[in-house]
Motif scaffolding. Structure first.
Motif, PDB file in Angstrom:
ATOM      1  N   SER A 102       0.807  -1.228   0.000  1.00 63.18           N
ATOM      2  CA  SER A 102       0.000   0.000   0.000  1.00 63.18           C
ATOM      3  C   SER A 102       0.842   1.281   0.000  1.00 63.18           C
ATOM      4  O   SER A 102       0.298   2.368  -0.192  1.00 63.18           O
ATOM      5  CB  SER A 102      -0.926   0.014   1.218  1.00 63.18           C
ATOM      6  OG  SER A 102      -0.190   0.257   2.401  1.00 63.18           O
ATOM      7  N   VAL A 103       2.129   1.157   0.224  1.00 63.17           N
ATOM      8  CA  VAL A 103       2.997   2.343   0.294  1.00 63.17           C
ATOM      9  C   VAL A 103       3.043   3.046  -1.057  1.00 63.17           C
ATOM     10  O   VAL A 103       3.159   2.411  -2.095  1.00 63.17           O
ATOM     11  CB  VAL A 103       4.418   1.942   0.748  1.00 63.17           C
ATOM     12  CG1 VAL A 103       5.398   3.084   0.566  1.00 63.17           C
ATOM     13  CG2 VAL A 103       4.401   1.469   2.186  1.00 63.17           C
ATOM     14  N   GLU A 104       2.915   4.371  -1.007  1.00 60.92           N
ATOM     15  CA  GLU A 104       3.022   5.173  -2.226  1.00 60.92           C
ATOM     16  C   GLU A 104       4.236   6.075  -2.120  1.00 60.92           C
ATOM     17  O   GLU A 104       4.519   6.622  -1.053  1.00 60.92           O
ATOM     18  CB  GLU A 104       1.764   6.013  -2.419  1.00 60.92           C
ATOM     19  CG  GLU A 104       0.538   5.170  -2.718  1.00 60.92           C
ATOM     20  CD  GLU A 104      -0.691   5.997  -3.013  1.00 60.92           C
ATOM     21  OE1 GLU A 104      -0.549   7.195  -3.328  1.00 60.92           O
ATOM     22  OE2 GLU A 104      -1.789   5.435  -2.903  1.00 60.92           O
ATOM     23  N   CYS A 105       4.938   6.236  -3.222  1.00 65.20           N
ATOM     24  CA  CYS A 105       6.133   7.078  -3.258  1.00 65.20           C
ATOM     25  C   CYS A 105       5.905   8.246  -4.197  1.00 65.20           C
ATOM     26  O   CYS A 105       5.316   8.077  -5.259  1.00 65.20           O
ATOM     27  CB  CYS A 105       7.348   6.277  -3.730  1.00 65.20           C
ATOM     28  SG  CYS A 105       7.800   4.919  -2.640  1.00 65.20           S
ATOM     29  N   ASP A 106       6.386   9.445  -3.782  1.00 69.40           N
ATOM     30  CA  ASP A 106       6.327  10.594  -4.692  1.00 69.40           C
ATOM     31  C   ASP A 106       7.612  10.637  -5.503  1.00 69.40           C
ATOM     32  O   ASP A 106       8.296   9.645  -5.635  1.00 69.40           O
ATOM     33  CB  ASP A 106       6.245  11.947  -3.973  1.00 69.40           C
ATOM     34  CG  ASP A 106       5.694  11.932  -2.588  1.00 69.40           C
ATOM     35  OD1 ASP A 106       5.111  10.942  -2.202  1.00 69.40           O
ATOM     36  OD2 ASP A 106       5.852  12.940  -1.895  1.00 69.40           O
ATOM     37  N   GLU A 107       7.912  11.833  -5.941  1.00 68.53           N
ATOM     38  CA  GLU A 107       9.118  12.034  -6.742  1.00 68.53           C
ATOM     39  C   GLU A 107      10.363  11.689  -5.928  1.00 68.53           C
ATOM     40  O   GLU A 107      10.448  12.054  -4.759  1.00 68.53           O
ATOM     41  CB  GLU A 107       9.203  13.499  -7.189  1.00 68.53           C
ATOM     42  CG  GLU A 107       8.124  13.901  -8.171  1.00 68.53           C
ATOM     43  CD  GLU A 107       8.225  13.127  -9.472  1.00 68.53           C
ATOM     44  OE1 GLU A 107       9.334  13.025 -10.019  1.00 68.53           O
ATOM     45  OE2 GLU A 107       7.187  12.605  -9.923  1.00 68.53           O
ATOM     46  N   PRO A 108      11.320  11.009  -6.540  1.00 68.58           N
ATOM     47  CA  PRO A 108      12.567  10.693  -5.830  1.00 68.58           C
ATOM     48  C   PRO A 108      13.295  11.970  -5.421  1.00 68.58           C
ATOM     49  O   PRO A 108      13.296  12.945  -6.155  1.00 68.58           O
ATOM     50  CB  PRO A 108      13.393   9.931  -6.859  1.00 68.58           C
ATOM     51  CG  PRO A 108      12.462   9.552  -7.937  1.00 68.58           C
ATOM     52  CD  PRO A 108      11.309  10.494  -7.895  1.00 68.58           C
ATOM     53  N   ARG A 109      13.873  11.939  -4.239  1.00 69.73           N
ATOM     54  CA  ARG A 109      14.586  13.112  -3.764  1.00 69.73           C
ATOM     55  C   ARG A 109      16.021  12.808  -3.387  1.00 69.73           C
ATOM     56  O   ARG A 109      16.893  13.640  -3.549  1.00 69.73           O
ATOM     57  CB  ARG A 109      13.849  13.696  -2.568  1.00 69.73           C
ATOM     58  CG  ARG A 109      14.562  14.871  -1.984  1.00 69.73           C
ATOM     59  CD  ARG A 109      13.735  15.633  -0.985  1.00 69.73           C
ATOM     60  NE  ARG A 109      14.622  16.524  -0.248  1.00 69.73           N
ATOM     61  CZ  ARG A 109      14.393  16.966   0.949  1.00 69.73           C
ATOM     62  NH1 ARG A 109      13.296  16.644   1.571  1.00 69.73           N
ATOM     63  NH2 ARG A 109      15.247  17.755   1.551  1.00 69.73           N
ATOM     64  N   MET A 110      16.273  11.641  -2.848  1.00 73.22           N
ATOM     65  CA  MET A 110      17.604  11.324  -2.347  1.00 73.22           C
ATOM     66  C   MET A 110      17.913   9.867  -2.655  1.00 73.22           C
ATOM     67  O   MET A 110      17.009   9.030  -2.667  1.00 73.22           O
ATOM     68  CB  MET A 110      17.643  11.556  -0.830  1.00 73.22           C
ATOM     69  CG  MET A 110      18.993  11.348  -0.192  1.00 73.22           C
ATOM     70  SD  MET A 110      18.934  11.728   1.582  1.00 73.22           S
ATOM     71  CE  MET A 110      18.517  10.129   2.265  1.00 73.22           C
ATOM     72  N   MET A 111      19.174   9.563  -2.894  1.00 73.22           N
ATOM     73  CA  MET A 111      19.576   8.196  -3.198  1.00 73.22           C
ATOM     74  C   MET A 111      20.283   7.598  -1.988  1.00 73.22           C
ATOM     75  O   MET A 111      21.178   8.204  -1.422  1.00 73.22           O
ATOM     76  CB  MET A 111      20.511   8.195  -4.420  1.00 73.22           C
ATOM     77  CG  MET A 111      20.849   6.809  -4.930  1.00 73.22           C
ATOM     78  SD  MET A 111      22.398   6.134  -4.315  1.00 73.22           S
ATOM     79  CE  MET A 111      23.582   7.272  -4.932  1.00 73.22           C
TER      80      MET A 111
END
Length: 108
Positions: free
Chosen positions: A50-59
């Motif tokens: 169920s986890v949703e991710c937005d735009e990547p910010r950090m690696m």
């Protein structure tokens, strides 16, 4: 396994959670966290899905070959991205620490 690191990109929510730990002086043992996720993934699979991710910010790099193998095995088994898996792990750790802080405040 090759010598290259596994690069997991995390979104703003995850970075914020990690930053809260850092600000509180808590260092996250990512290896232990990922091991605990693997040990409990069947119990929390619905949550991970169920986890949703937005735009990547950090690696976040994972260089240890055992951890890379574990993440790849778990994400393949659950059919989720490493980003969702990592965010779920941090969110669970974050919520657990909030619960512990609240419990300690009530007890004292």
């Amino acid at each position: 396994m090759n010598e290259y690191e596994l690069q997991i990109f995390v979104d703003t929510d995850t970075v914020t959670m990690i930053q809260h730990f850092t600000d509180a002086g808590i260092s996250i043992d990512f290896d232990r966290l990922l091991e605990l996720m693997a040990e409990n993934s069947e119990k929390i699979e619905d949550y991970i899905q169920s986890v949703e991710c937005d735009e990547p910010r950090m690696m976040l790099p994972i260089t240890d070959s055992n951890m890379k193998r574990l993440v790849i095995k778990e994400t393949n088994k659950l059919s989720v991205s490493p980003e969702k898996y990592m965010k779920a792990a941090i969110a669970i750790l974050y919520s657990d620490n909030i619960f512990q802080l609240q419990t300690n405040e009530v007890l004292h």
